[in-house]
Structure formats: structure tokens, C-alpha cells
Design a protein around this motif. Structure first.
Motif, short mmCIF file in Angstrom:
data_model
loop_
_atom_site.label_atom_id
_atom_site.label_comp_id
_atom_site.label_asym_id
_atom_site.label_seq_id
_atom_site.Cartn_x
_atom_site.Cartn_y
_atom_site.Cartn_z
N PRO A 203 0.85 -1.20 0.00
CA PRO A 203 0.00 0.00 0.00
C PRO A 203 0.89 1.25 0.00
CG PRO A 203 -0.54 -1.49 1.82
CD PRO A 203 0.77 -1.94 1.25
N ALA A 204 0.58 2.22 -0.86
CA ALA A 204 1.37 3.45 -0.93
C ALA A 204 0.91 4.41 0.17
CB ALA A 204 1.23 4.11 -2.29
N GLY A 205 1.79 4.70 1.10
CA GLY A 205 1.46 5.66 2.15
C GLY A 205 0.27 5.26 3.00
N SER A 206 0.09 3.97 3.19
CA SER A 206 -1.06 3.52 3.99
C SER A 206 -0.94 3.99 5.44
CB SER A 206 -1.14 1.99 3.97
OG SER A 206 -2.09 1.54 4.89
N GLN A 207 -2.07 4.31 6.03
CA GLN A 207 -2.09 4.70 7.45
C GLN A 207 -2.50 3.51 8.31
OE1 GLN A 207 -5.02 7.66 6.33
NE2 GLN A 207 -3.71 9.24 7.17
N GLY A 208 -2.30 2.30 7.81
CA GLY A 208 -2.66 1.12 8.58
C GLY A 208 -4.15 1.07 8.86
N VAL A 209 -4.51 0.58 10.04
CA VAL A 209 -5.94 0.44 10.35
C VAL A 209 -6.64 1.78 10.50
CG1 VAL A 209 -5.73 -1.81 11.45
CG2 VAL A 209 -5.54 0.24 12.84
N TRP A 210 -5.86 2.88 10.59
CA TRP A 210 -6.49 4.18 10.75
C TRP A 210 -6.87 4.79 9.41
CZ3 TRP A 210 -7.99 3.78 15.34
CH2 TRP A 210 -7.20 3.13 16.28
N GLY A 211 -6.39 4.21 8.33
CA GLY A 211 -6.83 4.63 7.00
C GLY A 211 -8.14 3.94 6.67
N LEU A 212 -8.80 4.42 5.64
CA LEU A 212 -10.08 3.80 5.24
C LEU A 212 -9.84 2.40 4.70
CD1 LEU A 212 -13.09 4.50 5.01
CD2 LEU A 212 -12.66 5.20 2.67
N SER A 272 -9.81 -2.97 10.17
CA SER A 272 -10.42 -1.87 9.41
C SER A 272 -11.20 -0.95 10.36
CB SER A 272 -11.34 -2.42 8.33
OG SER A 272 -10.61 -3.23 7.42
N ASN A 273 -10.47 -0.38 11.28
CA ASN A 273 -11.09 0.38 12.37
C ASN A 273 -11.94 1.56 11.87
OD1 ASN A 273 -10.72 2.72 14.61
ND2 ASN A 273 -10.95 0.70 15.55
N GLN A 274 -11.42 2.25 10.86
CA GLN A 274 -12.12 3.44 10.34
C GLN A 274 -13.47 3.04 9.71
OE1 GLN A 274 -12.40 6.88 10.57
NE2 GLN A 274 -10.31 7.17 9.84
N LEU A 275 -13.47 1.95 8.95
CA LEU A 275 -14.71 1.46 8.35
C LEU A 275 -15.68 0.97 9.44
CD1 LEU A 275 -13.31 -0.36 5.21
CD2 LEU A 275 -14.98 1.51 5.17
N TRP A 276 -15.12 0.33 10.44
CA TRP A 276 -15.95 -0.13 11.57
C TRP A 276 -16.66 1.06 12.21
CZ3 TRP A 276 -17.89 -4.48 13.52
CH2 TRP A 276 -18.34 -4.49 14.85
N GLN A 289 -21.47 12.11 2.72
CA GLN A 289 -20.94 13.46 2.94
C GLN A 289 -19.63 13.42 3.74
OE1 GLN A 289 -24.29 15.27 4.91
NE2 GLN A 289 -25.58 14.99 3.09
N GLY A 290 -19.60 12.54 4.75
CA GLY A 290 -18.40 12.40 5.59
C GLY A 290 -17.21 11.87 4.79
N LEU A 291 -17.48 10.92 3.90
CA LEU A 291 -16.40 10.35 3.08
C LEU A 291 -15.84 11.38 2.09
CD1 LEU A 291 -17.71 6.74 2.37
CD2 LEU A 291 -15.72 7.37 3.77
N ILE A 292 -16.72 12.23 1.55
CA ILE A 292 -16.24 13.29 0.64
C ILE A 292 -15.32 14.25 1.41
CG2 ILE A 292 -16.95 15.32 -0.70
CD1 ILE A 292 -19.50 13.60 -1.46
N ARG A 293 -15.73 14.63 2.61
CA ARG A 293 -14.87 15.50 3.44
C ARG A 293 -13.54 14.81 3.76
NH1 ARG A 293 -19.70 16.59 6.15
NH2 ARG A 293 -19.15 15.16 7.83
N MET A 294 -13.63 13.53 4.09
CA MET A 294 -12.43 12.76 4.44
C MET A 294 -11.50 12.62 3.22
SD MET A 294 -12.32 8.93 6.07
CE MET A 294 -10.77 8.08 6.33
N TYR A 295 -12.09 12.42 2.06
CA TYR A 295 -11.28 12.28 0.83
C TYR A 295 -10.49 13.56 0.56
CZ TYR A 295 -10.12 11.18 -4.05
OH TYR A 295 -9.45 10.92 -5.23
N LYS A 296 -11.15 14.69 0.71
CA LYS A 296 -10.44 15.97 0.52
C LYS A 296 -9.31 16.10 1.54
CE LYS A 296 -14.35 18.64 -1.30
NZ LYS A 296 -15.35 19.67 -0.96
N ALA A 297 -9.62 15.82 2.80
CA ALA A 297 -8.63 16.03 3.87
C ALA A 297 -7.49 15.01 3.84
CB ALA A 297 -9.32 15.98 5.23
N GLU A 298 -7.82 13.74 3.62
CA GLU A 298 -6.82 12.68 3.75
C GLU A 298 -6.10 12.34 2.45
OE1 GLU A 298 -5.87 11.45 6.62
OE2 GLU A 298 -7.34 12.71 7.64
#
Length: 322
Positions: A203-212, A272-276, A289-298
């Protein structure tokens, strides 16, 4: 399709898609963290985000298996992706000491590097052939990095940029919107999953379980839009394996969950903590809406992702006029 043709965004008017300026081979423009301000003010950012949101609106409440138009250009894009898929079969992994990052991926990538322009030319209409060198760059960027043998959301963004450029030159039209997500992007996901499995890509630049997710983001955005106003399925249901197995052929989001379950072991809440956490959100529109905000930020506002993005005439670093 009537309602989606009313949507605003980068695909709303065919005449707005016609690009008359000379094409150029895209290059990197974001070399330092302060350059990120240029990106967020750029025409490219507005066009890219407009494209993502237009497609998000067009798939709202629709199943993958619903009826929609499949144009000749869409068929050609599916042929292109079939070619990439076939090359994986023809390029088996090599024996090597390290488990991850199989070097056969570099052989596979070399073929794409050599043939990308010809593949894109085959998709473009006759009067837009001069756009092939520009658009082919995004195709090459969309499959992962051949040096690091990794793949992540920046590569996924390059494929969305590739599709956006095809819209901007008029190869894809407004009434292709559902097919862009349900046929083309879905097929791209399937080829990328095969690459990830076959060559054990990191995974490129994965944030582990804290990523989506280790690899993708967009199918979760568009997939959650598919569920908006669903009469029975709520966000809490996507962690139920029975629901995933019974419904994944209709919903992109569930297909992503199925792939995660296949690739990872242990409790879902741990790997998959974030998805949980998302499964506890009360409605799909809030998830979307939350995922769109998260996509922009992350993703779109993270320098390690955007430093690799390339800008040309179609996705321009020029500032958007106020």
C-alpha cells in the motif's frame, strides 16, 4: 438518465467540454508543501472535484445491475482494461526472497509504459488524437509505482483524472456517467485488485488500520451514494458477512468490503477500524458526505499524495478565476 443530465459539474454541458488549446504532456508542479495552496486554487482541483461529485450524484440510489447506456467509447475503455488484465496473465510473478513487491510488476509496467499512448489513441475519436500523449500519462500513473511496487489513492486519483480528461475532450459524454462508474471504474478496480494480489503490491502511504482502506477510496464514496435512501440496508449492515455475500454484485461498497475480508484476517474492527466506525453512522447520506470530506482532507490535501499529481492543458495548475 434524465435526472443525471441535469447535474452541474465538469460534465454538465457538452460545449464546455470542448478543449481548443494545444495539448501538453503533464508534469509535476507541487514540489514543496507551500505549493499545495496552488493546487487547491487550481482549475485542476475544481475540475477533478467537480467530476467526482457529478458522478457521486449520478449513481445515487442506483444498483450496479441497473439498466444504463454503454457507448462505443465505454466499450473501447473496457477493451483497454481487458488488455491490461491479459498482460497480468502473461507476466507471472517471479521467484524472489521477499514476499511483497514482486519484480514481475516492473515487466508488466514496462509494457504499459510502451503501449499507453497507442491504447489511449484507440479510445479517442479521430479528431482528438493529438490529446493521446497528454491523457496517456494519467493512465500510466494509475496502476502503481514501478520502482516501489506500491499502489494507493494517488494512483486511483490518476485513473479518475484519466476519465475526467476523456470527458473534457468529449470522448465520454454526459449520458456515459453511470457506465463510467459501474462499468469502467468497476473494471479498473478488478484489474487493480488482480495486480495487488498477483504482485503483492505494497500500500502506498497507507495509514494502517487508521486509514479507510489500504488501496482505494473512491469506490467507498460512490458506493455509499448508491445506498442513499435504501429502504432496508443501513450502514450497520455492511459489516455483516451474509449481507456482503448476498448483495455485493449490486453495490460497489460491499464489493470493497468483500475484498478486504478476503485479504485480511482477524476481527474487522481491528484490521479496518475506520470502516468499523463508519458502520455506526446513522444514514448513508451522512456516510457519503463524511467520506467526501475525508477524501479531501486525507487524500487531496495531503502533500505526499499530491506531489505526484501531474498537470497539463486539460487538468491545469492555472488558478481558477474567481
Amino acid at each position: 438518465m434524465a435526472e443525471s443530465e441535469q447535474q452541474s459539474g465538469s460534465m454538465s454541458e457538452d460545449k464546455a467540454l470542448e478543449i481548443t488549446m494545444p495539448f501538453m504532456v503533464p508534469k509535476k508542479e507541487i514540489s514543496m508543501v507551500p505549493d499545495m495552496a496552488k493546487w487547491k486554487r487550481s482549475k485542476a482541483y475544481a475540475d477533478y472535484m467537480g467530476f467526482i461529485l457529478t458522478l457521486n450524484e449520478s449513481v445515487k440510489g442506483k444498483k450496479l445491475t441497473c439498466a444504463y447506456k454503454v457507448s462505443e467509447t465505454v466499450e473501447k475503455l473496457l477493451d483497454l482494461l481487458d488488455t491490461l488484465d491479459r498482460w497480468i496473465n502473461e507476466t507471472p510473478p517471479v521467484d524472489q526472497p521477499s514476499r511483497f513487491g514482486n519484480k514481475a510488476f516492473r515487466t508488466w509496467f514496462t509494457q504499459l509504459d510502451q503501449d499507453a499512448e497507442a491504447l489511449v489513441s484507440a479510445v479517442l475519436p479521430a479528431d482528438k488524437q493529438s490529446a493521446a500523449p497528454e491523457i496517456a500519462v494519467y493512465l500510466k500513473e494509475s496502476v502503481g509505482n514501478s520502482t516501489r511496487i506500491d499502489y494507493g489513492t494517488g494512483h486511483e486519483a490518476a485513473f479518475a483524472a484519466f476519465l475526467c480528461c476523456l470527458c473534457k475532450v468529449g470522448a465520454l459524454k454526459v449520458d456515459d456517467q453511470l457506465a463510467i462508474v459501474f462499468k469502467v471504474f468497476n473494471k479498473y478496480l478488478s484489474v487493480m485488485r488482480k495486480l495487488q494480489r498477483t504482485y503483492r503490491m505494497e500500500p502506498a502511504g497507507s495509514q494502517g488500520v487508521w486509514g479507510l482502506d489500504d488501496f482505494q477510496f473512491l469506490p467507498f464514496i460512490w458506493g455509499s451514494s448508491q445506498f442513499v435512501d435504501h429502504p432496508t440496508l443501513e450502514p450497520r449492515h455492511f459489516v455483516d458477512e451474509r449481507v456482503v455475500n448476498e448483495q455485493q454484485q449490486d453495490y460497489m461498497f460491499l464489493e470493497c468490503i468483500r475484498f478486504i475480508n478476503e485479504m485480511k484476517t482477524g476481527p474487522f474492527a481491528e484490521h479496518s477500524n475506520q470502516l468499523w466506525n463508519i458502520s455506526a453512522v446513522p444514514s448513508w447520506s451522512k456516510v457519503n458526505q463524511g467520506l467526501i470530506r475525508m477524501y479531501k482532507a486525507e487524500c487531496l490535501e495531503k502533500f505526499p499524495v499530491i506531489q505526484h499529481f501531474k498537470f497539463g492543458s486539460l487538468l491545469s495548475i492555472e488558478p481558477l478565476k474567481p
